[in-house]
Every structure is written in structure tokens, then in C-alpha cells.
Design a protein around this motif. Structure first.
Motif, PDB file in Angstrom:
ATOM      1  N   PHE A 195     -81.156-105.362  -8.181  1.00  0.00           N
ATOM      2  CA  PHE A 195     -81.011-103.913  -8.099  1.00  0.00           C
ATOM      3  C   PHE A 195     -81.952-103.439  -7.004  1.00  0.00           C
ATOM      4  O   PHE A 195     -83.176-103.530  -7.164  1.00  0.00           O
ATOM      5  N   ARG A 245     -81.110-107.565  -1.659  1.00  0.00           N
ATOM      6  CA  ARG A 245     -79.743-107.706  -2.140  1.00  0.00           C
ATOM      7  C   ARG A 245     -78.940-108.702  -1.305  1.00  0.00           C
ATOM      8  O   ARG A 245     -78.009-109.342  -1.814  1.00  0.00           O
ATOM      9  N   GLY A 298     -76.430-102.118  -6.953  1.00  0.00           N
ATOM     10  CA  GLY A 298     -76.477-103.336  -7.749  1.00  0.00           C
ATOM     11  C   GLY A 298     -75.092-103.868  -8.025  1.00  0.00           C
ATOM     12  O   GLY A 298     -74.096-103.349  -7.488  1.00  0.00           O
ATOM     13  N   TRP A 356     -83.410-110.679 -13.707  1.00  0.00           N
ATOM     14  CA  TRP A 356     -82.999-109.594 -12.828  1.00  0.00           C
ATOM     15  C   TRP A 356     -84.126-109.328 -11.821  1.00  0.00           C
ATOM     16  O   TRP A 356     -85.307-109.527 -12.140  1.00  0.00           O
TER      17      TRP A 356
END
Lengths: 387, 387
Positions: A229, A221, A250, A201
């Protein structure tokens, strides 16, 4: 287990306030104070976005609970603005309104970490990220990425060296606190590609996204929406840090998990803080930012010139190496000498392995106060250590 | 480790919203709504304690960060009021201002729990306590204490049976949410004595301390200040739930540890929320409470009469057993039938092993709305199941 009167041993690795050593001096100093240690602004929020502008008569639910995910109108406005800026399809279900970016990063880390997991923290970093990771009994692994001759491939090599079977995520901040650097697109692309390859992540701290003076802000993103996130803040964007309102964007499927953490941390973001945030998004906030960005840029560049540093690329900080001015007392003595002149700075070690650096915020007081504080610092930095 | 796209397996035990199953019906219902499922008040905060009363001109730092421990003047006012009420010597260093009681309980649990630890949760309980414990990878152990013929010694027996080498703390709430019971002094004395003997921390949820209609509120901290964290709320006391301001009072030596958690959850409680809380403590809030307590009592007693229940002793809830009115669809069908009439209730299982109970809040809407909602519930409860 830690029965009374004992505490969770895991907490011992979490420091107290970054500034606690200076707090006593700050409270007792008699002359003009230069509070360059805090990250805040001297400006009031734009007209119409102060608490006094929220009339209970016009906002009948403003003292009542908000939904845990955030006010629907605010989530929608955030999603619409984010999609417009990043080009990534975004709707309200991808947004979690949080108690500042701090609450946002807490929700992210709480949702993805198990005890013993590791998070690669690209350094220098925002100091609280270490404690946020440790609150969930996971471990930050610090990976310095700035420095002479840094390249995208060098960063990936360092990340790969720091990777372990327990690595679950990486944390990166751009525009960077404390350096004032805006991460180049090729660095971010390499970092995100590494994360994708290793199934990590990405927690992307973009709270200074609106304050870029050179180069371009790359929205993480947009590079990897499925594993990013991105964390944002009304505090920094719109001068309302005391309101504690920020947000995370997210993957849709993740946001219920994040909301479990924020619901159990503070239930919901304060309703009034969300209502002024919503007002800021109606256009007046962006006009305020356009004006304020130029003011921040001017004071930041003047500070950099006075200190002989490269001008800030973004954000509200400069990070200066004081090594040439340190005596046998080291950085602690230097900070104390500054404090004796009313100048308060954040110590480099709070941001990573930077034992001789200091961070200053150039927006935490009116420009003329900043100017005088920076002059004190320039004078101290120019003193060569006597040994 | 839970690499992308996976989440912390520990989260799977944390439920979503207590009310999510009802949210769709609530959003689409066309008639008058009776929102008795939420714990809130129909009243606005006392004059002078609304956001519009905070002028930036009078409060120059009101949109800037507060210190993580809370505004000094607020901590002092809280300590002074607490000492006056409880008789326990208290100063500002014993107080942590938090993002509501939720943030307060989060700070307590984060500070004292290691992964795998257990917390004895006296039931029925406030639903979020389970998730707060689980956020830190510890386990709630539910210990029902209410019921026919409950005595202090029976409670201690049940607590002793639930004790394990991993037990670190117990959680108790009085005045109790959801039952509306005020725990008798002898029960609390026995519970606290058990905690002292077993060296357990006590998390005492006293957010309804100001709303006692029968009997007396016993401040747990007065029984064992060395091991008690008492958790309080401006939300419930002063009708400002949306502001997210509460506090914990505990042993001086513990508060730095709690502050580590709250700092890394939300940095600080919103500054404006603290400023209106401080205003509420200047006397006007207590006068407001004295008036509101009588209004809450009247509506609570009327609701109890209509439902054939004992009157509430404290708090803002009644807890009713609907078993005689359930059909083959069980509680879910009962709640759905109520929702079809605009009446929304919280399901008993959210509060512990109470498969046939419902909780209603008698302050979440104006008294005349509550009255009509209670009439719907009385009518539904009076229908005997047909099988």
C-alpha cells in the motif's frame, strides 16, 4: 469495559501532541519565531488551486458529499499519473482518496490489523504511525535501520529478529521523515523481499516522493504491487496540507476493505479539497513542483552547510544529533533554550530511539526566516556542554 | 494475524455502501433522477460561507494545517453557541472539531471502547454507527425503541435486557434519522437516567438539532453533561456536507482522549472547512437556518401528505413501511422497481430490523424534483401486491 468516566486503556500508550510541551512557549514568545518543528511549507498552492479558485457556479456539487472512494475524475487522474511514474498498471479501482496520508495510513492499518497484531516500524519514523497502529489495538515494533555502516542484509537481519507470529505488516518511509535520507534501491528491494517471504503487508509512506535532490525515489509498489500500500499526499506535493487530501494505491481486491475504514472515519475526503487536487494534476502542479523542488533544495543545502550536516537527499527535514551540546538538563533543556530564542524543534524521541537528536523542517517558513532559525540552532549546537 | 493477502476478520461484519446495490442503476438511468436515498440538501451554503469566499490574501494560513483540536476561534464560537442554547457551561476545551459527525462519532467510540465491548444502539439508527463501533473491534447491540405504544419505561426495560457486563455506551439520535421523529423529553430523560445508573457513556447524535418542526429538541448534554458526548454537524445545519466539518462536545477531561483518535484518523479537520464554519456562526448561518427550516418543513409535510404518513417532527427524512406493496421479490424488488422509474431510496434494513421499510430524504433535490419523486413512490406504495 471502560465504563464512564473511564477510557479505553489501549489509548494510554498513545501520546498527546509531539509539540504540546512547546505550545505554551510558542504562544507567548514575543520575538521572531522560527517554527521549524512543524512539517509544512511557507508557499501558497499554485495559482488556480486555492479554495477561492473553486466557484460554486462552476462546481455545482462542491459543497455536497463526494463518493466515499473519492471523485471518479480524481481517482482516474491519480491512477494515470501513478502508472506513468511507476510503470505499474494502475486504474481508478486501485486508488482510495483519503483525508491526507494520515487518513490513508489509518485505512491501511484498520483494514489489515486485528487486536494484538504487530507492525514492524522502520526507524526513524513519522511519529503518528505509532498511534495509528495503536488506535486499532495493535502494537508497533520499532526496528532502527539507519546508522553507520547500515547495509541491506543488516536491515533484513534486524527485521527477522523483530518478527513474531503476530507480525502482520511493516511500515517504511522514503524519502525519510525525519532524516532527509532517500532509501537506496537495494535496501528497499531487500525489505520488500523480506516482506514477501514472510507474507507481510508493506505500508510505504512516500509523501515526499516529489522532493528528491540526490539519488532516485524507488516506488515500493513497483517492487511488489501485490502486497504494497503506497501512501501519498497532496499536502506535501502541492503545498495544501490544510486541505487534508491524500491517497492510497494498493491491490484492487484490497481497496473495498480500506474504504470501510475511511468511510467510518470521515465518510469521504472533503469535496473542495479533491477538486483543487484534481486541478493540480492537470500539469500546473507538476510545473510548480519542478520550481519548488529547486527552492527547497537550496534552502535545505544551506541549512545543512550551516549545521555541518550532510545535505538532504529528499524531503523537507534534517535530523541533527545535539549530544555534544547537551548539559545536565538533557534534550529537554536544549529544546527549552532554543525556544527561549524563538526556535522550535521536534524532539528526537518522537521519531524512535534517538534521545539526543532534533528534527528541523527547512520549508516551514520563508527561506530567510529558516536561515535565521538555523543560525540560532548552529550557535546552540556549537556550545559545548560545560561538564 | 491476517498476513497478506488477508484482511482483518473483524471487517467482515462491516458492510459496504448502503447504496452500492443501486449505484449501477443510478449511473445508467436515462430519465429524471430522484436521488432520495442520500441525506443531503439541494441548497448552496449561505453567501459568504462558500469556498470561493475564502481569500488566501485574507486568510494567510488557510492552506496550512489547523491545530488537531480545531481552530481556536471556531472552538470558542461553538462553545459560546452551545452554552447559549443548552444552558450548560461550555468552553473551548470541551469542544473537538472533527471531520464531520462521522469523525466525531469515530473519536468518541475510539476513545471509550476496548475490543469486545458492546454499545447499545437505539434503533432505527444512522447506518454508519454500526461500522464505526466495529472498526474498533467492539459490537453494536441493537435495541429497537420506536413502535406502537412505546413508552419511556418500555425503552428502559429493553435497554436493561440488552445490557451485558461488556456494555460501555449507548447511542441515540434525535431528531431521528431515519424516522423524522423528535425524541420526547421523557424518553431521553429515562434513557440518560438508565445510562447514569449503569455508568454508560452516551453518544448523542444531534446533527439535525436545527431542523425541528414539531415539539422541542432536547439537548442530551443538558441532562447529563458528565457522561454525554453530543455530536453535531455543520454539514446538516448549514448545508456544507462536502466540507466534512462537525464537532463533539463532552466532558473537559475526555477531550484529549478523543483528540488522540481524530489526530490519528485525519490529523485535523480541513482548515478551509473550519474557516467557512466560523463564518456561518457569526449570525448569518442562523438566519439561513431560520429560512431553510420553513422550506424543509413545507417540502417534508407535502411529502408526508402524499404518502399518507404523519408529518416529520424534525430532520430531513421520512420512513415508510412498504409491506403492503411488496410482491414475492420482497423489498429488493420494490427498490428495483422504484429505480426503474428513477427513484432511489435507502432500504429499511440499513437502519435496523425493518425489512419492509424505505427511507427517503426530502431535501436531497429541489422541492419540485422531490415532489415528482414522492409521487412515483406514492403510486408504487398504492399498488397492492398481487398475491
Amino acid at each position: 469495559m471502560p465504563r464512564a468516566p473511564h477510557f479505553s486503556p489501549g489509548l494510554s500508550a498513545i501520546g498527546g501532541s509531539v509539540f504540546s510541551a512547546l505550545a505554551h512557549r510558542l504562544a507567548t514568545y514575543r520575538g521572531e519565531i522560527y517554527p521549524l518543528h512543524v512539517g509544512d511549507t511557507w508557499l501558497e498552492p499554485v495559482d488556480g488551486c486555492r479554495m477561492e479558485d473553486l466557484l460554486a457556479a462552476d462546481n455545482p456539487d462542491m459543497h455536497r458529499y463526494s463518493p466515499p472512494r473519492g471523485l471518479r475524475l480524481l481517482s482516474e487522474a491519480i491512477a494515470e499519473r501513478s502508472q506513468r511514474r511507476t510503470g505499474v498498471a494502475t486504474d481508478a479501482r486501485d486508488v482510495l482518496v483519503t483525508a491526507g496520508a494520515t487518513g490513508g495510513l489509518g485505512a491501511v492499518m484498520g483494514a489489515i490489523l486485528e487486536p494484538g497484531d504487530e507492525v514492524l516500524v522502520l526507524a526513524p519514523y513519522w511519529p503518528l504511525i505509532l498511534g495509528i497502529v495503536r488506535c486499532f489495538h495493535a502494537e508497533p515494533v520499532i526496528v532502527p535501520i539507519f546508522g553507520e555502516g547500515t547495509t541491506a542484509s543488516a536491515i533484513v537481519t534486524r527485521l527477522a529478529q523483530a518478527l513474531s507470529p503476530r507480525t502482520a505488516a511493516l511500515y517504511v518511509s522514503t524519502p525519510n521523515n525525519p532524516t532527509g535520507r532517500v532509501l537506496p534501491r537495494e535496501w528497499l528491494e531487500a525489505i520488500v523481499e523480506f516482506a514477501r517471504r514472510e507474507r507481510l503487508w508493506v505500508a510505504s509512506d512516500e509523501v515526499y516522493e516529489d522532493y528528491v535532490y540526490r539519488g532516485e525515489h524507488v516506488w515500493c509498489r513497483a517492487l511488489a504491487p501485490e502486497l504494497t500500500f503506497s501512501v501519498h499526499s497532496f499536502s506535501k506535493a502541492f503545498g495544501m496540507a490544510g486541505n487534508r487530501c491524500g491517497y492510497v494505491i494498493g491491490p484492487t481486491s484490497a481497496m473495498d476493505e480500506l474504504c470501510k475504514i475511511s468511510t467510518h472515519s470521515c465518510y469521504a475526503t472533503p469535496t473542495a479539497s479533491q477538486l483543487v487536487a484534481l486541478r493540480a494534476l492537470d500539469g500546473r502542479g507538476d510545473r510548480w513542483i519542478d520550481d519548488v523542488r529547486e527552492r527547497y533544495r537550496a534552502v535545505g543545502e544551506a541549512a545543512a552547510v550551516a549545521l555541518g550536516l550532510a545535505p538532504p537527499e529528499g524531503g523537507t527535514f534534517l535530523f541533527a544529533d545535539a549530544s555534544a551540546a547537551l548539559d545536565e538538563r538533557g534534550l529537554t533543556g536544549f529544546l527549552a533554550d532554543c525556544a527561549d530564542r524563538g526556535l522550535f524543534l521536534a524532539p528526537g524521541p518522537s521519531f524512535g530511539p534517538f534521545p539526543t537528536h532534533v528534527r528541523l523542517c527547512f520549508t516551514s517558513a520563508p527561506p530567510e526566516v529558516i536561515g535565521r532559525g538555523v543560525a540560532v540552532l548552529a550557535e546552540r549546537l556549537a556550545r559545548r556542554a560545560r561538564y
